[in-house]
Each structure stands twice: as structure tokens, then as C-alpha cells.
Scaffold this active site. Structure first.
Site, mmCIF file in Angstrom:
data_model
loop_
_atom_site.group_PDB
_atom_site.id
_atom_site.type_symbol
_atom_site.label_atom_id
_atom_site.label_comp_id
_atom_site.label_asym_id
_atom_site.label_seq_id
_atom_site.Cartn_x
_atom_site.Cartn_y
_atom_site.Cartn_z
ATOM 1 C CG HIS A 53 -0.046 5.982 -14.322
ATOM 2 N ND1 HIS A 53 -1.388 6.182 -14.500
ATOM 3 C CD2 HIS A 53 0.170 4.656 -14.547
ATOM 4 C CE1 HIS A 53 -1.958 5.033 -14.829
ATOM 5 N NE2 HIS A 53 -1.033 4.092 -14.869
ATOM 6 C CG ASP B 240 -3.772 8.525 -14.872
ATOM 7 O OD1 ASP B 240 -3.491 7.808 -13.893
ATOM 8 O OD2 ASP B 240 -2.921 8.961 -15.653
ATOM 9 C CG HIS B 241 -4.828 3.437 -11.574
ATOM 10 N ND1 HIS B 241 -4.118 3.131 -12.697
ATOM 11 C CD2 HIS B 241 -4.052 3.065 -10.543
ATOM 12 C CE1 HIS B 241 -2.963 2.606 -12.350
ATOM 13 N NE2 HIS B 241 -2.882 2.545 -11.046
HETATM 14 C C1 BG6 Z 1 -0.891 0.475 -14.891
HETATM 15 C C2 BG6 Z 1 0.185 -0.129 -15.761
HETATM 16 O O1 BG6 Z 1 -1.536 1.532 -15.556
HETATM 17 O O2 BG6 Z 1 -0.307 0.966 -13.697
HETATM 18 C C3 BG6 Z 1 0.896 -1.232 -15.023
HETATM 19 O O3 BG6 Z 1 -0.394 -0.626 -16.951
HETATM 20 C C4 BG6 Z 1 1.428 -0.743 -13.712
HETATM 21 O O4 BG6 Z 1 1.947 -1.782 -15.805
HETATM 22 C C5 BG6 Z 1 0.335 -0.039 -12.924
HETATM 23 O O5 BG6 Z 1 1.898 -1.854 -12.980
HETATM 24 C C6 BG6 Z 1 0.886 0.636 -11.695
HETATM 25 O O6 BG6 Z 1 -0.170 1.088 -10.918
HETATM 26 P P1 BG6 Z 1 -0.035 1.156 -9.347
HETATM 27 O O7 BG6 Z 1 -1.305 1.774 -8.880
HETATM 28 O O8 BG6 Z 1 0.176 -0.249 -8.870
HETATM 29 O O9 BG6 Z 1 1.171 2.001 -9.097
#
Ligand code: BG6
Length: 511
Positions: free
Chosen positions: A260, A197-198
Site C-alpha cells: 500500500h 492492491d486494494h
Molecule cells: C490491509 C492490512 O491490507 O489493509 C490491514 O492487512 C489494514 O492490516 C488494511 O488494516 C488497511 O486498509 P484500509 O483500506 O482500511 O486503509
């Protein structure tokens, strides 16, 4: 706020190099490889965390040779690298990059992969450690793992390991997540599975635990006695861009919340772990997720709000509605905004609502957690209107701003006793400078050293889906009638304000 000298601050920066290994990227010709994975690996190389005995094999169905793949990456790297690249460094890298063409469903491809791994291991003196990064469409997750198993590519031994990183989305509801977990666990042990989960790669997200458990002063007040409620916002100004096709099958709730946002909830709500070992931390996160009340269907419309952006304006830019975006149905009922009120059924959080909101085309890009503390007793300020009494609020800024702020009341200078709200702020960059990062460095490195703390375990994924699935079911059964219901550039639909107003609260005003 007084300053500390960052140079004297203790650092837990990992010093040891990652284990010698081969990284195989499935879906290597896609966006993730050039935008995130290669730039992250470069940052790891610059930080001297990659071993000499390291190689990457790209695998996808695109017809490319290793040479053509290297040329492609060379053309793109300057666009996406987050650190300056020297020719020597890039050369070091290119020598370690290979590519093979193969189908995800065809065993022949995996045979070729096995041979290629053996050859690459010989060239780079690597002793049998492999990890596979599944940057592929979710429908292939189970299949790729099955094929890897059948080809004997995930067997571990006393002196070598095999791990698999799986991108999101992990399932699209509780049943499909369970099926996928069952499928991959037929082949892999849980310790070999790294569900990424990034959000957990973000410094500020990792800092939540340090902030809570590395300091003595916050934990005693981190509970229902002192906290009134928690607000978590993940707002984006972008629309769906070129991802309409995917987004139509997902929507904001699936796309952002069980993964997230629930990571942020679990880190905010968890009990202190007994150690920072992977399973000790994840046990506590899992307990917090399991304590989230699963909404009965009849409550869904009271605790969950959905929205879809219409036309609007951000600055001078006129923005089109979601329904006119590429690959989006003109009568789409997909939500681009979701807000929830969650209850966490445990002693720490009973009666402390967690309000979550996320959406596209909102007024400002920001991700933050706001902890709203209870008001001070009134007796000293009996004549002050309630709305003027400043309450204490701690905001953890995740992005783009990275830091913390604490708001409290102070006397406004002057002969009359007036109180005003003031803020103490800590900004990451001011203290620690900027470290080039894509957010994937720590996660890739952790997989290479076998630390799964920042990855989701099966029970965490399923706990998240248990809460979200009843909402998805009710929303599906009762299609929205008012879409589009918020203007691009606003803070979402009015119903999201009503959600808090019913409790006598409001969303924090984000300027
Ligand atoms: C991704 C979603 O997992 O996370 C995207 O699929 C979203 O729709 C993105 O824009 C948001 O990530 P970050 O790191 O830009 O907040």
C-alpha cells in the site's frame, strides 16, 4: 477557492459494460466475498457495468450447496452493501450465483469446477471468458494456479480470455516473492495476472495521477528544487482485532509498506507516463520503485523505526496492549508500527527524503501524503523567527477524508505586518457528492475489461521487497528490547520523532 461545476467537468467514467464472463471466487466462504466482493459487484450492477451474460461460482472447502450459499449471502448483504438494494436487483444477482465445494489441492475439485463452468456458460450464454479471484491463504496461491493450469482452465483463445486476480500478501520477502512469480509464470502469461492492491481502488489514490499530470501547474515544481521532503502516513486507530494469528507472522512493515505505502510512493515519485496504457504507467511506477535506495544493513537502524502498542486510551475507551490481544504471544516482538526514511536515487528526488509511517492503535485514522515545499528566501522576513515562517504544504487526503489542501502564508489583517498560515481546501464529497464504493469496483471491472493499469506487475512487487527485505533481516537478527514502546492512542514511539528530528524536521501535526 473558486468552484467549478462538477456537471461540466470532463468524466472518464467507463461507459462500456464489462465483457461477458464467469467469475470464480476461490475461498468464497471467507470474509472478503461478503464484505467486499459481492457489494462491489452490486455497485457495478447498479452502475450498469455488468453484462447480462455474467455468473459467479464460489469455490471453497466449506460444505455448502449453491442454494445454501445464496441464503448465506442474502442474510449478510444488507450489512455490507453500500447501495440500497431492491428485491429485483438482488434477484438478478442470485440467479447468477453458484457454489461448489472443493479442496484447493485436489484435482477432483477442479474437474467439478470445469464441468460447472461449462454448465453455467450454457445457462447464461457466456462465451468462454473466465476470471478467478484468489481470496485464499497465500500458501495456496501457487497451488491454485498450478491446478487451474493442469485442469486446462486458464487457456486463452482468439475469442476468449482467462485471468487470475491474486490478493496480497504477494510473498513475505524478496526470495518468496520471486519464487511465487516464477511458479505462476510457468502457467500464466504476465498479462493474465492481476496482483491486486486494494489501495489502488481508492478514488483519491487514482486521483494522484490526474492531479499531477492532468494539471499544468504542479509538475514544474514537483521536484528537488522546490520540495523539501514528503511525508506519507497511514494511521489506524484499530488494533489487530481478530487477526492476531496472521499479524504475528506479518507485522506492520510487511502488512502495509511494500504494497500500500509503496503504491503511494510510486504514484507520488513517478515520471509522467507516455500514455495511460497499463504498461506505460507501470513502467514509470516500476522505475520509481527501483530508484529507492536499498538500505545497507548497517544503515537500517538509522532509517527504520519499529514500535508495538501498549495499553492506552482513545477518547473514553481504555485499550489493551498488543501482547494481550487474541492469538498474540505474551512476549511478542512483532511490530505494530513502522516508520522509514527513504531516499529515491534519481535526478528528480535526490536529497528529498520520503518519510513513511504506518501503525495500528494510533491517535487518529488517516491516510495522507504531505508534500512539504522549501521555505521562501528569508531576506524579506529577517526579523521573523524561523519557526513562525509558514512553509507551503500540499496534503493529499486519501481517507477517511478525501481531498486536498494547500497551505500558504498570508498577511494577518491589521496595522502591523504579521504573517499567518492559511489553507485552501478541496473536498471530494463537496464537489462530486458521494458515490457508494467498497474500493473494489474499479479493480474488478478493470480485470473484466482487461485493463491492468491498477494492478502490480512482477517487477514492481520485487522492487518493493528488495527495499524491505534488508530491514526485515536486520530486525529479525536484532529483536526489539523496548516493546511495547508506544501507548495506544499516541502517534507512535519517540524514535519515530527522532528519525525526523535528526534531519531538523518533524512529522506534520495531524489534529
Ligand atoms: C490491509 C492490512 O491490507 O489493509 C490491514 O492487512 C489494514 O492490516 C488494511 O488494516 C488497511 O486498509 P484500509 O483500506 O482500511 O486503509
Amino acid at each position: 477557492m473558486s468552484t467549478i461545476n462538477p456537471a461540466s467537468a470532463a468524466t472518464d467514467a467507463p461507459a462500456r459494460k464489462a465483457d461477458p464472463c464467469v467469475m470464480v471466487i476461490f475461498g468464497a466462504s471467507g470474509d472478503l466475498t461478503k464484505r467486499k466482493l459481492i457489494p462491489a459487484l452490486l455497485n457495478l450492477a447498479v452502475a450498469k457495468l455488468l453484462p447480462e451474460q455474467f455468473a459467479i461460482i464460489g469455490y471453497s472447502s466449506n460444505d455448502l450447496t449453491s442454494e445454501a450459499f445464496r441464503v448465506l449471502l442474502t442474510e449478510e448483504i444488507s450489512k455490507f452493501a453500500s447501495c440500497p438494494i431492491t428485491p429485483e436487483m438482488w434477484d438478478w444477482f442470485l440467479k447468477r450465483i453458484y457454489y461448489i465445494k472443493g479442496d484447493f489441492q485436489n484435482p477432483e475439485g477442479y474437474k467439478t469446477l470445469k464441468q460447472q463452468i461449462a454448465a453455467v456458460e450454457k445457462t447464461h450464454n457466456i462465451s468462454g471468458n473466465h476470471f478467478y479471484y484468489l481470496a485464499v491463504a497465500p500458501r495456496f496461491f501457487g497451488e491454485v494456479v498450478r491446478q487451474l493450469g493442469a485442469a486446462g482452465l486458464v487457456e486463452e483463445g482468439k475469442d476468449h480470455w482467462a485471468r487470475v486476480i491474486i490478493e496480497k500478501p504477494f510473498g513475505r520477502d524478496l526470495d518468496s516473492a520471486k519464487v511465487l512469480n516464477r511458479e505462476i509464470k510457468l502457467i500464466l502469461e504476465e498479462r493474465q495476472i492481476y496482483r491486486i492492491d486494494h489501495y489502488l481502488g481508492k478514488e483519491t489514490v487514482q486521483n494522484i495521477m490526474i492531479f499531477r499530470f492532468g494539471n499544468g501547474i504542479f509538475e514544474p515544481i514537483w521536484n528537488r528544487r522546490y520540495i523539501d521532503h514528503v511525508q506519507i502516513t497511514a494511521a489506524e486507530t484499530v488494533g489487530v482485532e481478530q487477526r492476531g494469528g496472521y499479524y504475528e507472522t506479518s507485522g506492520a512493515l510487511r502488512d502495509m509498506v511494500p504494497n500500500h505505502l509503496f503504491q503511494l510512493v510510486s504514484l507520488t515519485a513517478m515520471e509522467p507516463p507516455t500514455s495511460f496504457k497499463a504498461d506505460d504507467v507501470r513502467d514509470e511506477q516500476s522505475k520509481a520503485l527501483h530508484a529507492i535506495q536499498i538500505p545497507p544493513p548497517e544503515d537500517v537502524l538509522n532509517m527504520a523505526v519499529r514500535g508495538q502498542y501498549g495499553e492506552g486510551q482513545i477518547g473514553d475507551e481504555h485499550l489493551a496492549s498488543y501482547r494481550t490481544e487474541p492469538d498474540v504471544a505474551p512476549d511478542s516482538s512483532t511490530e505494530t508500527f513502522a516508520a522509514l526514511k527513504l531516499r529515491i536515487d534519481n535526478w528528480r528526488w535526490a536529497d528529498v527524503p520520503f518519510y513513511l509511517r504506518t501503525g495500528k492503535r494510533l491517535h487518529k485514522r488517516t491516510t495522507e501524503i504531505a508534500i512539504q515545499f522549501k521555505r521562501a528566501p528569508f531576506h524579506l522576513f529577517r526579523d521573523t523567527p524561523v519557526e513562525k515562517l509558514e512553509t507551503n504544504r500540499l496534503v493529499i487526503y486519501i481517507q477517511p477524508e478525501e481531498g486536498l489542501s494547500l497551505r500558504f502564508g498570508a498577511k494577518i489583517p491589521g496595522p502591523i505586518l504579521h504573517m499567518g498560515g492559511v489553507e485552501m481546501k478541496f473536498n471530494y464529497e463537496d464537489y462530486f457528492g458521494r458515490t457508494p464504493s467498497t474500493g473494489y469496483e474499479r479493480l474488478i471491472y478493470d480485470c473484466m475489461v482487461g485493463d491492468a493499469t491498477l494492478f502490480q506487475r512482477a517487477d514492481m512487487v520485487e522492487a518493493g521487497w528488495s527495499v524491505i527485505t534488508p530491514i526485515l533481516d536486520v530486525w529479525k537478527a536484532l529483536p526489539p528490547r523496548s516493546f511495547p514502546n508506544y501507548a495506544s492512542g499516541s502517534w507512535g514511539p519517540r524514535e519515530a520523532d527522532d528519525l525526523l528530528a535528526r534531519d531538523g524536521r518533524s512529522w506534520r501535526k495531524i489534529e
